[in-house]
Design a protein around this motif. Structure first.
Motif, mmCIF file in Angstrom:
data_model
loop_
_atom_site.group_PDB
_atom_site.id
_atom_site.type_symbol
_atom_site.label_atom_id
_atom_site.label_comp_id
_atom_site.label_asym_id
_atom_site.label_seq_id
_atom_site.Cartn_x
_atom_site.Cartn_y
_atom_site.Cartn_z
ATOM 1 N N PRO A 1 0.633 -1.140 0.115
ATOM 2 C CA PRO A 1 0.121 0.114 -0.150
ATOM 3 C C PRO A 1 0.904 1.296 -0.028
ATOM 4 N N VAL B 1 -6.225 2.713 4.472
ATOM 5 C CA VAL B 1 -5.792 1.384 4.565
ATOM 6 C C VAL B 1 -4.591 0.893 5.291
ATOM 7 N N GLY C 1 -5.733 1.881 9.034
ATOM 8 C CA GLY C 1 -6.162 0.853 9.573
ATOM 9 C C GLY C 1 -5.631 -0.422 9.820
ATOM 10 N N GLY C 2 -4.624 -0.752 8.822
ATOM 11 C CA GLY C 2 -3.643 -1.721 9.130
ATOM 12 C C GLY C 2 -2.941 -1.695 10.384
ATOM 13 N N SER D 1 -9.342 -2.375 7.658
ATOM 14 C CA SER D 1 -8.567 -1.467 7.023
ATOM 15 C C SER D 1 -9.087 -1.153 5.781
ATOM 16 N N VAL D 2 -9.949 -1.959 4.858
ATOM 17 C CA VAL D 2 -10.775 -1.306 3.911
ATOM 18 C C VAL D 2 -11.643 -0.356 4.122
ATOM 19 N N PHE E 1 -7.532 6.681 -0.434
ATOM 20 C CA PHE E 1 -7.745 5.108 0.193
ATOM 21 C C PHE E 1 -6.628 4.494 0.674
ATOM 22 N N LEU E 2 -5.613 4.591 0.109
ATOM 23 C CA LEU E 2 -4.444 3.717 0.644
ATOM 24 C C LEU E 2 -3.791 4.044 1.890
ATOM 25 N N TRP F 1 -2.131 -6.526 5.953
ATOM 26 C CA TRP F 1 -3.065 -5.199 6.192
ATOM 27 C C TRP F 1 -4.208 -5.293 5.642
ATOM 28 N N LEU F 2 -4.421 -6.176 4.599
ATOM 29 C CA LEU F 2 -5.802 -6.204 3.917
ATOM 30 C C LEU F 2 -6.761 -6.911 4.485
ATOM 31 N N GLY G 1 -10.073 2.812 5.060
ATOM 32 C CA GLY G 1 -9.694 3.492 3.852
ATOM 33 C C GLY G 1 -10.905 4.424 3.000
#
Length: 334
Positions: free
Chosen positions: A86, A131, A134-135, A159-160, A127-128, A154-155, A163
């Motif tokens: 990311p 992410v 969030g990660g 996390s989404v 967005f990233l 991280w995904l 984002g």
């Protein structure tokens, strides 16, 4: 180890990140809102409203990342492998967006591809960034001082969601910026979409505020234990009051109030994250002191930062003062 040096560096990095989020957030927000109009003159005005500022705004990202590498090399060595994909995607998106600032003007009238590049680069970068946040908030597995997870840890749904929340937040900053700095249909565009974005951001903040304590017991303990809750309850109340002020400001045609209120929302959200996670720089296991560089290194780079930081602040203030005021169709700097 001089215990205060990691605190000073953590504060500097925290300020740099907050400055980046606010300053680059609104011009990323302009790119996110770009698809909301297809008229060339309106897109020109939107771009011109941030043209004098966007490259200087990204200086704060460099300061934050460079400060992490210099002052907390162990944290840098863990966080970067955890978010290589990311981070690279975000940087490429920022490059694409930056290039589109210049090439969109020289490519006219065949500039549609650069319109797309500007919007896509802004949306992907925002967005990233969310992410990555969030990660980081959901925690990074660490064993023997090294990253112990996989390339896609991280995904996650969390996390989404963060984002998407950051995209909405930057779009709100962009909408209130247009309301403050432009005239005509572009200003009306900002006023029209701002209430919807405000509601979206408030819902997202509420969900994240509930999701994090459910995900991490330490966060729940920090917020809902006695006596902490007695001191922290004013924060969500302040969020509601500020959101009401933003909404009223938009309805009444105020210029500065909605933008300032949106910045205040970001600051309160940022304060909430600090309350939830400090002093952990790599949640949930490593603190500022665990990951700090040698005191001599921190002090050496701190002296250089103390010299350069006033220059960056002075430049920022100077540019925003020089290019203050509203911008009308046909006017601009590019």
């Amino acid at each position: 180890m001089e215990w205060y040096l990691p605190l000073i560096w953590a504060s500097l990095i925290g300020v740099a990140v907050m400055m980046y989020v606010i300053l680059d957030g609104f011009d990323l927000g302009i790119g996110i809102l770009f698809p909301a109009t297809r008229k060339e003159e309106e897109r020109d005005l939107m771009m011109n409203s941030v043209a004098p500022f966007w490259d200087g705004n990204e200086t704060w990202l460099v300061l934050g990342g460079g400060g992490l590498w210099v002052a907390f090399p162990k944290a840098y060595a863990i966080i970067m492998p955890a978010f290589y994909l990311p981070v690279i995607g975000m940087l490429l998106a920022l490059v694409l967006r930056g290039v589109s600032f210049e090439f969109r003007w020289v490519a006219k009238p065949r500039h549609r591809a650069w319109d797309l590049a500007f919007a896509a680069g802004s949306i992907v970068a925002a967005f990233l960034q969310g992410v990555i946040l969030g990660g980081l908030l959901q925690g990074i597995p660490v064993v023997d001082g090294q990253y112990a997870g996989g390339p896609y840890d991280w995904l996650t749904p969390f996390s989404v969601f963060v984002g998407l929340a950051v995209v909405a937040g930057y779009a709100l900053l962009g909408a209130t910026w247009l309301n403050m700095r432009t005239v005509g249909p572009v200003r009306e565009l900002g006023r029209r979409v701002a209430p919807v974005l405000l509601a979206t951001v408030l819902v997202a903040m509420a969900i994240i505020s509930l999701w994090t304590p459910l995900m991490l017991e330490s966060v729940a303990e920090r917020w809902f234990s006695i006596p902490n809750i007695l001191f922290l309850w004013p924060i969500p109340i302040a969020v509601v009051l500020i959101a009401y002020g933003i909404w009223q400001g938009i309805l009444r045609g105020r210029e500065f109030l909605p933008f300032a209120g949106t910045i205040a929302l970001f600051v309160l959200g940022y304060a909430g994250l600090i309350i939830s996670y400090a002093p952990y720089l790599v949640p949930p296991s490593l603190t500022f002191w665990d990951t700090a560089a040698a005191p001599a290194s921190q002090l050496f780079f701190l002296l250089g930062t103390m010299f350069l930081l006033p220059i960056v602040l002075g430049y920022t203030i100077f540019v925003y003062w020089i290019f203050r005021g509203r911008i009308a169709p046909g006017e601009g700097y590019h």
